[in-house]
Design a protein around this motif. Structure first.
Motif, mmCIF file in Angstrom:
data_model
loop_
_atom_site.group_PDB
_atom_site.id
_atom_site.type_symbol
_atom_site.label_atom_id
_atom_site.label_comp_id
_atom_site.label_asym_id
_atom_site.label_seq_id
_atom_site.Cartn_x
_atom_site.Cartn_y
_atom_site.Cartn_z
ATOM 1 N N GLN A 159 -7.160 2.862 -5.869
ATOM 2 C CA GLN A 159 -6.935 3.041 -4.268
ATOM 3 C C GLN A 159 -5.421 2.177 -3.841
ATOM 4 O O GLN A 159 -4.927 2.651 -2.923
ATOM 5 N N GLN A 160 -5.121 1.112 -4.696
ATOM 6 C CA GLN A 160 -4.039 0.452 -4.372
ATOM 7 C C GLN A 160 -2.806 1.297 -4.720
ATOM 8 O O GLN A 160 -1.684 1.453 -3.707
ATOM 9 N N VAL A 161 -2.739 2.086 -5.552
ATOM 10 C CA VAL A 161 -1.639 3.083 -6.105
ATOM 11 C C VAL A 161 -1.662 4.318 -4.848
ATOM 12 O O VAL A 161 -0.590 4.372 -4.683
ATOM 13 N N LEU A 162 -2.685 4.694 -4.844
ATOM 14 C CA LEU A 162 -2.775 6.063 -3.888
ATOM 15 C C LEU A 162 -3.111 5.509 -2.435
ATOM 16 O O LEU A 162 -3.182 6.369 -1.589
ATOM 17 N N GLU A 163 -2.491 4.397 -1.967
ATOM 18 C CA GLU A 163 -2.852 3.728 -0.623
ATOM 19 C C GLU A 163 -2.251 4.669 0.351
ATOM 20 O O GLU A 163 -2.798 5.032 1.555
ATOM 21 N N PRO A 164 -0.899 5.151 0.270
ATOM 22 C CA PRO A 164 -0.559 6.247 1.319
ATOM 23 C C PRO A 164 -1.468 7.450 1.538
ATOM 24 O O PRO A 164 -1.326 7.848 2.761
ATOM 25 N N PHE A 165 -2.407 7.805 0.662
ATOM 26 C CA PHE A 165 -3.259 8.887 0.727
ATOM 27 C C PHE A 165 -4.593 8.468 1.316
ATOM 28 O O PHE A 165 -5.545 9.332 1.642
ATOM 29 N N SER A 166 -4.790 7.219 1.562
ATOM 30 C CA SER A 166 -6.137 6.735 2.042
ATOM 31 C C SER A 166 -6.808 7.385 3.305
ATOM 32 O O SER A 166 -8.051 7.803 3.331
ATOM 33 N N ARG A 167 -6.051 7.814 4.358
ATOM 34 C CA ARG A 167 -6.438 8.596 5.495
ATOM 35 C C ARG A 167 -6.870 9.973 5.322
ATOM 36 O O ARG A 167 -7.728 10.503 5.750
ATOM 37 N N GLN A 168 -6.068 10.609 4.459
ATOM 38 C CA GLN A 168 -6.418 11.850 4.261
ATOM 39 C C GLN A 168 -7.022 12.364 2.989
ATOM 40 O O GLN A 168 -7.247 13.439 2.745
#
Length: 197
Positions: A51-60
């Protein structure tokens, strides 16, 4: 003696008791498969490090296609073992990709496939050119190499002039420069006779 008058209630048949209503029968339709696998892995199912690495994707994240999510999740799983410069590059790419609209992503994928196809066609054309060379031409090409400075290919530090010298040479002979459509190369004159040599 008169016979007793028939009792109308006795003469009429007794009302029949209606059977108890049956519970509605459930159809034994095949169960529809759950749509949950089409959305997995959900954002909440990712490890905290992912989740930390992929944080920019969190909303989508939960709306992304499964194949894309699996690829990103795999990349995030490998992230800790990457070198710091590679981690920085991956973080930039994740942020760039997350900022794209779905249409922009579709175009990027299409352009990538086209670029790969063009590169494949270029390699095939180069191989065909190599195959058309004579044995002597192949020997010369192998002896000379494909850089402007063969020694530069062996220089450890690829910077400065060594880097420039190690660039591949153009595969086709350059055209002579032109001035307004006419050739800029003027034939030399013979000093004795005045004509072109």
């Amino acid at each position: 003696p008169a016979s007793p008058a028939p009792d109308p209630a006795a003469a009429a048949p007794a009302p029949r008791a209606e059977p108890a209503p049956r519970p509605p029968q459930r159809r034994t339709e095949p169960r529809r498969p759950s749509l949950l696998p089409l959305a997995q892995p959900l954002w909440s199912e990712l490890a905290p490090t992912q989740q930390q690495v992929l944080e920019p994707f969190s909303r989508q994240w939960n709306a992304l296609p499964v194949a894309e999510k699996l690829a990103w999740a795999d990349l995030a799983k490998r992230f800790p073992s990457m070198q710091p410069d590679e981690q920085a590059r991956v973080q930039r790419r994740i942020a760039e990709w997350a900022a794209l609209t779905p249409e922009d992503r579709r175009l990027a994928r299409a352009n990538y496939r086209l670029a790969q196809q063009a590169a494949r066609e270029h390699v095939i054309a180069e191989w065909e050119n190599y195959q058309s060379l004579t044995a002597d031409q192949r020997t010369v090409l192998n002896a000379v190499g494909s850089t402007s400075n063969t020694a530069a290919r062996h220089v450890a530090a690829r910077n400065g002039l060594a880097r420039i010298a190690a660039q591949p040479l153009p595969r086709f002979a350059p055209q002579p420069p032109t001035l307004g459509g006419a050739s800029a190369i003027v034939p030399a004159r013979d000093p004795a006779g005045g004509g072109a040599r």
